[in-house]
Design a protein around this motif. Structure first.
Motif, PDB file in Angstrom:
ATOM      1  N   GLN A 184       0.836  -1.196   0.000  1.00 41.94           N
ATOM      2  CA  GLN A 184       0.000   0.000   0.000  1.00 41.94           C
ATOM      3  C   GLN A 184       0.871   1.246   0.000  1.00 41.94           C
ATOM      4  O   GLN A 184       0.540   2.247  -0.636  1.00 41.94           O
ATOM      5  CB  GLN A 184      -0.928   0.007   1.222  1.00 41.94           C
ATOM      6  CG  GLN A 184      -2.035  -1.003   1.143  1.00 41.94           C
ATOM      7  CD  GLN A 184      -2.949  -0.970   2.350  1.00 41.94           C
ATOM      8  OE1 GLN A 184      -2.621  -0.402   3.394  1.00 41.94           O
ATOM      9  NE2 GLN A 184      -4.110  -1.594   2.220  1.00 41.94           N
ATOM     10  N   GLU A 185       1.996   1.191   0.694  1.00 42.37           N
ATOM     11  CA  GLU A 185       2.910   2.325   0.747  1.00 42.37           C
ATOM     12  C   GLU A 185       3.459   2.660  -0.639  1.00 42.37           C
ATOM     13  O   GLU A 185       3.588   3.832  -1.002  1.00 42.37           O
ATOM     14  CB  GLU A 185       4.068   2.045   1.716  1.00 42.37           C
ATOM     15  CG  GLU A 185       3.670   2.015   3.172  1.00 42.37           C
ATOM     16  CD  GLU A 185       3.130   0.663   3.627  1.00 42.37           C
ATOM     17  OE1 GLU A 185       3.072  -0.298   2.810  1.00 42.37           O
ATOM     18  OE2 GLU A 185       2.734   0.568   4.796  1.00 42.37           O
ATOM     19  N   GLN A 186       3.788   1.629  -1.413  1.00 42.60           N
ATOM     20  CA  GLN A 186       4.319   1.857  -2.755  1.00 42.60           C
ATOM     21  C   GLN A 186       3.272   2.489  -3.667  1.00 42.60           C
ATOM     22  O   GLN A 186       3.583   3.404  -4.428  1.00 42.60           O
ATOM     23  CB  GLN A 186       4.829   0.546  -3.351  1.00 42.60           C
ATOM     24  CG  GLN A 186       6.086   0.040  -2.676  1.00 42.60           C
ATOM     25  CD  GLN A 186       6.445  -1.376  -3.094  1.00 42.60           C
ATOM     26  OE1 GLN A 186       5.579  -2.231  -3.249  1.00 42.60           O
ATOM     27  NE2 GLN A 186       7.734  -1.626  -3.274  1.00 42.60           N
ATOM     28  N   VAL A 187       2.046   1.988  -3.593  1.00 41.72           N
ATOM     29  CA  VAL A 187       0.965   2.565  -4.399  1.00 41.72           C
ATOM     30  C   VAL A 187       0.752   4.018  -3.994  1.00 41.72           C
ATOM     31  O   VAL A 187       0.642   4.904  -4.841  1.00 41.72           O
ATOM     32  CB  VAL A 187      -0.339   1.748  -4.254  1.00 41.72           C
ATOM     33  CG1 VAL A 187      -1.510   2.447  -4.935  1.00 41.72           C
ATOM     34  CG2 VAL A 187      -0.161   0.348  -4.827  1.00 41.72           C
ATOM     35  N   ALA A 188       0.699   4.255  -2.701  1.00 43.72           N
ATOM     36  CA  ALA A 188       0.483   5.613  -2.197  1.00 43.72           C
ATOM     37  C   ALA A 188       1.576   6.561  -2.689  1.00 43.72           C
ATOM     38  O   ALA A 188       1.288   7.680  -3.128  1.00 43.72           O
ATOM     39  CB  ALA A 188       0.435   5.596  -0.670  1.00 43.72           C
ATOM     40  N   ALA A 189       2.817   6.121  -2.651  1.00 42.08           N
ATOM     41  CA  ALA A 189       3.937   6.965  -3.079  1.00 42.08           C
ATOM     42  C   ALA A 189       3.828   7.308  -4.563  1.00 42.08           C
ATOM     43  O   ALA A 189       4.089   8.445  -4.964  1.00 42.08           O
ATOM     44  CB  ALA A 189       5.260   6.272  -2.786  1.00 42.08           C
ATOM     45  N   LYS A 190       3.437   6.351  -5.376  1.00 45.23           N
ATOM     46  CA  LYS A 190       3.328   6.595  -6.819  1.00 45.23           C
ATOM     47  C   LYS A 190       2.187   7.546  -7.156  1.00 45.23           C
ATOM     48  O   LYS A 190       2.234   8.239  -8.170  1.00 45.23           O
ATOM     49  CB  LYS A 190       3.164   5.271  -7.565  1.00 45.23           C
ATOM     50  CG  LYS A 190       4.438   4.432  -7.567  1.00 45.23           C
ATOM     51  CD  LYS A 190       4.301   3.216  -8.434  1.00 45.23           C
ATOM     52  CE  LYS A 190       5.554   2.380  -8.435  1.00 45.23           C
ATOM     53  NZ  LYS A 190       6.689   3.017  -9.091  1.00 45.23           N
ATOM     54  N   LEU A 191       1.162   7.573  -6.303  1.00 40.72           N
ATOM     55  CA  LEU A 191      -0.004   8.423  -6.567  1.00 40.72           C
ATOM     56  C   LEU A 191       0.012   9.706  -5.743  1.00 40.72           C
ATOM     57  O   LEU A 191      -0.907  10.515  -5.842  1.00 40.72           O
ATOM     58  CB  LEU A 191      -1.295   7.648  -6.267  1.00 40.72           C
ATOM     59  CG  LEU A 191      -1.539   6.400  -7.107  1.00 40.72           C
ATOM     60  CD1 LEU A 191      -2.840   5.731  -6.685  1.00 40.72           C
ATOM     61  CD2 LEU A 191      -1.566   6.720  -8.577  1.00 40.72           C
ATOM     62  N   TYR A 192       1.043   9.865  -4.901  1.00 36.05           N
ATOM     63  CA  TYR A 192       1.162  11.050  -4.037  1.00 36.05           C
ATOM     64  C   TYR A 192      -0.042  11.198  -3.106  1.00 36.05           C
ATOM     65  O   TYR A 192      -0.597  12.276  -2.948  1.00 36.05           O
ATOM     66  CB  TYR A 192       1.354  12.323  -4.876  1.00 36.05           C
ATOM     67  CG  TYR A 192       2.542  12.234  -5.795  1.00 36.05           C
ATOM     68  CD1 TYR A 192       3.837  12.387  -5.304  1.00 36.05           C
ATOM     69  CD2 TYR A 192       2.372  11.970  -7.146  1.00 36.05           C
ATOM     70  CE1 TYR A 192       4.943  12.283  -6.152  1.00 36.05           C
ATOM     71  CE2 TYR A 192       3.468  11.867  -7.998  1.00 36.05           C
ATOM     72  CZ  TYR A 192       4.745  12.020  -7.496  1.00 36.05           C
ATOM     73  OH  TYR A 192       5.834  11.918  -8.325  1.00 36.05           O
ATOM     74  N   VAL A 193      -0.446  10.074  -2.509  1.00 31.35           N
ATOM     75  CA  VAL A 193      -1.508  10.067  -1.506  1.00 31.35           C
ATOM     76  C   VAL A 193      -0.971   9.338  -0.277  1.00 31.35           C
ATOM     77  O   VAL A 193       0.123   8.779  -0.312  1.00 31.35           O
ATOM     78  CB  VAL A 193      -2.803   9.375  -2.019  1.00 31.35           C
ATOM     79  CG1 VAL A 193      -3.371  10.110  -3.218  1.00 31.35           C
ATOM     80  CG2 VAL A 193      -2.566   7.914  -2.350  1.00 31.35           C
ATOM     81  N   SER A 194      -1.736   9.323   0.782  1.00 26.52           N
ATOM     82  CA  SER A 194      -1.293   8.625   2.001  1.00 26.52           C
ATOM     83  C   SER A 194      -1.597   7.130   1.900  1.00 26.52           C
ATOM     84  O   SER A 194      -2.477   6.703   1.136  1.00 26.52           O
ATOM     85  CB  SER A 194      -2.006   9.205   3.219  1.00 26.52           C
ATOM     86  OG  SER A 194      -3.386   8.899   3.168  1.00 26.52           O
TER      87      SER A 194
END
Length: 62
Positions: free
Chosen positions: A18-28
């Motif tokens: 989830q952290e990787q997805v969040a980082a790529k989308l600039y969300v938490s």
């Protein structure tokens, strides 16, 4: 299959956290978690970004 289930399955199939997805989308990470548990939904811009990230169409996510 609902959007939340599809998002979680696509993320896991690609071996992403989830952290990787969040980082790529600039969300938490919390936002990604909420999407996957049905506690919220991404807006249209983020839905399109998710489709690009997972290389699927927006229609496939819905």
């Amino acid at each position: 299959m609902e959007l939340n289930e599809k998002l979680k399955a696509l993320r896991q199939e690609r071996g992403m956290t989830q952290e990787q997805v969040a980082a790529k989308l600039y969300v938490s990470r919390t936002a990604v978690s909420k999407w996957e548990t049905g506690g919220g939904s991404p807006n249209l811009d983020l839905l399109q970004a998710l489709a690009r990230l997972f290389e699927v169409s927006v229609d496939e996510l819905r």
